[in-house]
Design a protein around this motif. Structure first.
Motif, PDB file in Angstrom:
ATOM      1  N   ALA A   8       6.612  27.784  78.632  1.00  0.00           N
ATOM      2  CA  ALA A   8       7.231  26.524  78.136  1.00  0.00           C
ATOM      3  C   ALA A   8       8.546  26.645  78.420  1.00  0.00           C
ATOM      4  O   ALA A   8       9.352  25.512  78.813  1.00  0.00           O
ATOM      5  CB  ALA A   8       7.044  26.772  76.552  1.00  0.00           C
ATOM      6  N   ASP A   9       9.202  27.578  78.738  1.00  0.00           N
ATOM      7  CA  ASP A   9      10.657  27.745  79.268  1.00  0.00           C
ATOM      8  C   ASP A   9      10.847  27.434  80.716  1.00  0.00           C
ATOM      9  O   ASP A   9      11.682  26.564  80.912  1.00  0.00           O
ATOM     10  CB  ASP A   9      11.213  29.076  79.138  1.00  0.00           C
ATOM     11  N   LEU A  10       9.730  27.703  81.532  1.00  0.00           N
ATOM     12  CA  LEU A  10       9.582  27.177  82.806  1.00  0.00           C
ATOM     13  C   LEU A  10       9.431  25.553  82.926  1.00  0.00           C
ATOM     14  O   LEU A  10      10.115  24.997  83.658  1.00  0.00           O
ATOM     15  CB  LEU A  10       8.563  28.011  83.728  1.00  0.00           C
ATOM     16  N   LYS A  11       8.625  25.138  81.982  1.00  0.00           N
ATOM     17  CA  LYS A  11       8.435  23.806  81.971  1.00  0.00           C
ATOM     18  C   LYS A  11       9.677  22.884  81.697  1.00  0.00           C
ATOM     19  O   LYS A  11       9.981  21.970  82.411  1.00  0.00           O
ATOM     20  CB  LYS A  11       7.364  23.499  80.997  1.00  0.00           C
ATOM     21  N   LYS A  12      10.387  23.499  80.762  1.00  0.00           N
ATOM     22  CA  LYS A  12      11.716  22.837  80.340  1.00  0.00           C
ATOM     23  C   LYS A  12      12.682  22.921  81.621  1.00  0.00           C
ATOM     24  O   LYS A  12      13.361  21.982  81.802  1.00  0.00           O
ATOM     25  CB  LYS A  12      12.198  23.496  79.100  1.00  0.00           C
ATOM     26  N   PHE A  13      12.716  23.953  82.116  1.00  0.00           N
ATOM     27  CA  PHE A  13      13.702  24.042  83.197  1.00  0.00           C
ATOM     28  C   PHE A  13      13.342  23.172  84.388  1.00  0.00           C
ATOM     29  O   PHE A  13      14.380  22.440  84.820  1.00  0.00           O
ATOM     30  CB  PHE A  13      13.461  25.677  83.797  1.00  0.00           C
ATOM     31  N   VAL A  14      12.175  22.935  84.604  1.00  0.00           N
ATOM     32  CA  VAL A  14      11.807  22.118  85.596  1.00  0.00           C
ATOM     33  C   VAL A  14      11.951  20.599  85.335  1.00  0.00           C
ATOM     34  O   VAL A  14      12.569  19.751  86.137  1.00  0.00           O
ATOM     35  CB  VAL A  14      10.450  22.377  86.169  1.00  0.00           C
ATOM     36  N   ASP A  15      11.634  20.420  84.142  1.00  0.00           N
ATOM     37  CA  ASP A  15      12.023  18.903  83.619  1.00  0.00           C
ATOM     38  C   ASP A  15      13.181  18.615  83.686  1.00  0.00           C
ATOM     39  O   ASP A  15      13.723  17.636  83.985  1.00  0.00           O
ATOM     40  CB  ASP A  15      11.060  18.989  82.324  1.00  0.00           C
ATOM     41  N   ARG A  16      14.078  19.734  83.082  1.00  0.00           N
ATOM     42  CA  ARG A  16      15.576  19.171  83.200  1.00  0.00           C
ATOM     43  C   ARG A  16      15.972  19.201  84.482  1.00  0.00           C
ATOM     44  O   ARG A  16      16.964  18.328  84.776  1.00  0.00           O
ATOM     45  CB  ARG A  16      16.332  20.278  82.386  1.00  0.00           C
ATOM     46  N   ALA A  17      15.614  20.130  85.432  1.00  0.00           N
ATOM     47  CA  ALA A  17      16.103  19.842  86.698  1.00  0.00           C
ATOM     48  C   ALA A  17      15.695  18.583  87.472  1.00  0.00           C
ATOM     49  O   ALA A  17      16.439  17.555  87.994  1.00  0.00           O
ATOM     50  CB  ALA A  17      15.614  20.993  87.532  1.00  0.00           C
ATOM     51  N   HIS A  18      14.609  17.932  87.098  1.00  0.00           N
ATOM     52  CA  HIS A  18      14.083  16.689  87.539  1.00  0.00           C
ATOM     53  C   HIS A  18      14.880  15.535  86.986  1.00  0.00           C
ATOM     54  O   HIS A  18      15.328  14.366  87.461  1.00  0.00           O
ATOM     55  CB  HIS A  18      12.603  16.583  87.256  1.00  0.00           C
ATOM     56  N   GLU A  19      15.168  15.703  85.692  1.00  0.00           N
ATOM     57  CA  GLU A  19      16.026  14.777  84.844  1.00  0.00           C
ATOM     58  C   GLU A  19      17.342  14.653  85.546  1.00  0.00           C
ATOM     59  O   GLU A  19      18.125  13.588  85.832  1.00  0.00           O
ATOM     60  CB  GLU A  19      16.133  15.055  83.284  1.00  0.00           C
ATOM     61  N   LEU A  20      17.905  15.633  86.164  1.00  0.00           N
ATOM     62  CA  LEU A  20      19.174  15.564  86.762  1.00  0.00           C
ATOM     63  C   LEU A  20      18.977  15.242  88.197  1.00  0.00           C
ATOM     64  O   LEU A  20      20.230  15.333  88.963  1.00  0.00           O
ATOM     65  CB  LEU A  20      19.964  16.904  86.569  1.00  0.00           C
ATOM     66  N   GLY A  21      17.803  15.094  88.853  1.00  0.00           N
ATOM     67  CA  GLY A  21      17.722  14.559  90.159  1.00  0.00           C
ATOM     68  C   GLY A  21      17.702  15.646  91.300  1.00  0.00           C
ATOM     69  O   GLY A  21      17.850  15.425  92.375  1.00  0.00           O
ATOM     70  N   MET A  22      17.347  16.655  90.523  1.00  0.00           N
ATOM     71  CA  MET A  22      17.169  18.114  91.553  1.00  0.00           C
ATOM     72  C   MET A  22      15.681  18.343  91.630  1.00  0.00           C
ATOM     73  O   MET A  22      14.925  18.295  90.638  1.00  0.00           O
ATOM     74  CB  MET A  22      17.961  19.250  90.932  1.00  0.00           C
ATOM     75  N   LYS A  23      15.316  19.151  92.820  1.00  0.00           N
ATOM     76  CA  LYS A  23      14.196  19.630  92.979  1.00  0.00           C
ATOM     77  C   LYS A  23      14.010  21.115  92.651  1.00  0.00           C
ATOM     78  O   LYS A  23      14.819  21.724  92.262  1.00  0.00           O
ATOM     79  CB  LYS A  23      13.457  19.488  94.379  1.00  0.00           C
ATOM     80  N   VAL A  24      12.913  21.695  92.404  1.00  0.00           N
ATOM     81  CA  VAL A  24      12.919  22.978  92.149  1.00  0.00           C
ATOM     82  C   VAL A  24      11.616  23.867  93.040  1.00  0.00           C
ATOM     83  O   VAL A  24      10.777  23.423  93.295  1.00  0.00           O
ATOM     84  CB  VAL A  24      12.204  23.459  90.630  1.00  0.00           C
ATOM     85  N   ILE A  25      12.132  24.938  93.709  1.00  0.00           N
ATOM     86  CA  ILE A  25      11.160  25.609  94.429  1.00  0.00           C
ATOM     87  C   ILE A  25      11.228  27.195  93.728  1.00  0.00           C
ATOM     88  O   ILE A  25      12.134  27.584  93.367  1.00  0.00           O
ATOM     89  CB  ILE A  25      11.465  25.645  96.094  1.00  0.00           C
ATOM     90  N   LEU A  26       9.958  27.611  94.039  1.00  0.00           N
ATOM     91  CA  LEU A  26       9.716  29.091  93.595  1.00  0.00           C
ATOM     92  C   LEU A  26       9.433  29.935  94.718  1.00  0.00           C
ATOM     93  O   LEU A  26       9.180  29.594  95.916  1.00  0.00           O
ATOM     94  CB  LEU A  26       8.527  29.217  92.522  1.00  0.00           C
TER      95      LEU A  26
END
Length: 472
Positions: free
Chosen positions: A124-142
């Motif tokens: 759940a923490d990872l999902k919130k991290f990715v969602d927040r990054a997307h809200e801010l206009g950022m991509k996330v790579i692992l």
């Protein structure tokens, strides 16, 4: 990873590739087209253990606004899946032992590929991290660690043939004393591709950085890419290798291995620098790029988890102003720029990838953001990220080196159609003046410690110590 062993392995791989006698040279072929967002972005690598006091995904989520404000377009998380806690030091890498952290949990030694390590939080923490990054206009790579796994990895028990074994059935270790995965087994390939699909489908991640990818068959990565694009067409894949064939079908960028140290040594004015002059460094970049297919991209950096763990923070070897100039150069050149968390605020705190809140914790010094050097660096990263994102000569244009006439001044032109920028960056601790051919009415639209006078063939660029100028 142990960089000496890695470079030796890369050399052997390149020799084998050369011996295969391909019908066409790689440099005569064309690289695949990368997602547009990747060509416009500045990446920031985040080591969760040191990014915040807590060292968790939840705490890092609260800091994403800072990175977005800095103009970062993509955050790259180091491995977040469960690390192997095995205490048997026979299966610890030499670096892990040398760190003296006594921490068995090496993020690059995996226990469970589908489970988020409790050290960092929950799914759940990872999902919130990715969602927040997307809200801010950022991509996330692992970060993917598929060359090897931990000695007590779950898959060794559930699928014994997922790892390589000798003629007696004993597990064979790879370069870093960890069990090597068996890519001759199609079921392992399917397992790992499904692992990649899982994090894209369930969490919305935007791509991957593949650790030690050169030790894995390129066909695996090509198959994985085809599958991932069915879920997310603009996914990005970055190869931690210099294997040139990567960008024909599988990857969007390769690492600029070695160049990070060359760049750092040049701006630090190191007496041990392998490339001491601007001409030397220009040749280094040019020859490296020539190895790849036409239109290929290289991800450049001057700091990351390996460099800071093994050699200390790179920018601590030079004045803050020199690191400012190096940052401008990094973001302005033809490539994909990557910062290490803290570079954007001139952080110089010690770092070890093996340290965490339980073992000799090392934490980013956020107070650096309130220093004059930190404030200045943040403004530089903001401005350069915006320039890279908005000006076509930087995200899709050509780069032409210019002879500055000074061994300590790097100069080049970025151009795309009518959009053109001349870039001058000084690594000199002394003032310098450069004669240059510019437009008739040149204007420095972003500069520090620099002045432009005259125009046309008689233009002059005056640079104070470590000054830089972007001129149109």
């Amino acid at each position: 990873m142990d960089m000496k062993k890695f470079f030796c392995a890369l050399f052997l791989a390149s020799q084998l590739a050369a011996a295969s006698g391909a019908a066409e040279k790689i440099s005569d072929l064309s690289a695949r087209q990368a997602p547009e967002w990747l060509t416009k972005t500045v990446i920031c690598q985040i080591p969760l253990r040191s990014f915040t006091q807590e060292g968790t995904l939840a705490a890092a989520t609260e800091r994403l606004g800072h990175l977005a404000d800095a103009g970062i377009g993509c955050v790259y998380l180091m491995p977040i899946v469960e690390s192997d806690p095995d205490q048997n030091r026979e299966f610890w890498s030499p670096r892990q032992k040398k760190s003296n952290t006594n921490n068995p949990c090496n993020p690059y030694r995996i226990k469970n590929y589908f489970k988020i390590d409790s050290e960092y939080g929950t799914e759940a923490d990872l999902k919130k991290f990715v969602d927040r990054a997307h809200e801010l206009g950022m991509k996330v790579i692992l970060d993917l660690v598929y060359y090897h796994c931990g000695p007590t990895a779950d898959i060794i028990t559930t699928n014994p043939d997922f790892v390589t074994r000798d003629e007696n059935g004993k597990v064979k270790n790879g370069l870093w004393r960890f069990p090597a995965l068996n890519f001759d087994n199609p079921k392992l390939r399917e397992y790992l591709i499904s692992n990649m699909e899982y994090f894209v489908r369930e969490f919305g991640v935007d791509g991957y950085r593949a650790d030690a990818e050169t030790h894995i068959p390129i066909e695996f990565w090509e198959s994985a890419r085809a599958r991932l694009e069915k879920i997310k067409p603009d996914i990005a894949l970055i190869a931690e290798s210099t294997r040139a064939v990567c960008q024909l079908k599988a990857y969007d960028a390769n690492y600029g291995f070695g160049i990070a140290i060359n760049m750092k040594d040049f701006f630090a004015g190191s007496k041990d620098a392998k490339f001491k002059t601007a001409g030397d460094l220009e040749k280094r970049f040019t020859e490296n790029k020539a190895r790849y297919p036409k239109g290929a991209r290289v991800m450049y950096h001057y700091d990351n988890h390996d460099l800071s763990t093994d050699h200390g923070r790179p920018e601590a070897e030079m004045p803050y102003e020199a690191a400012d100039a190096m940052t401008v150069f990094l973001i302005a050149i033809d490539g994909i720029p990557m910062l290490f968390a803290g570079n954007e605020i001139a952080d110089r705190a010690e770092y070890s990838l093996f340290a965490n809140r339980h073992h000799k914790r090392s934490v980013l010094d956020w107070s650096a953001a309130f220093t004059d050097a930190g404030k200045r660096r943040l403004e530089i990263v903001k401005a350069m990220s915006k320039i890279r994102r908005e000006r076509p000569e930087f995200f899709s244009g050509e780069m032409k080196w210019i002879d500055s006439g000074n061994d300590k001044v790097l100069a080049f032109e970025r151009a795309k159609g009518d959009s053109k920028t001349f870039v001058f960056v000084s690594a000199s601790p002394e003032p310098v003046e450069i004669s240059a051919k510019l437009s008739e009415n040149p204007k420095a639209y972003f500069a520090q410690r620099a002045k432009v006078s005259g125009g046309g063939d008689s233009a002059k660029v005056s640079l104070d110590p470590y000054g830089f100028a972007l001129i149109e």
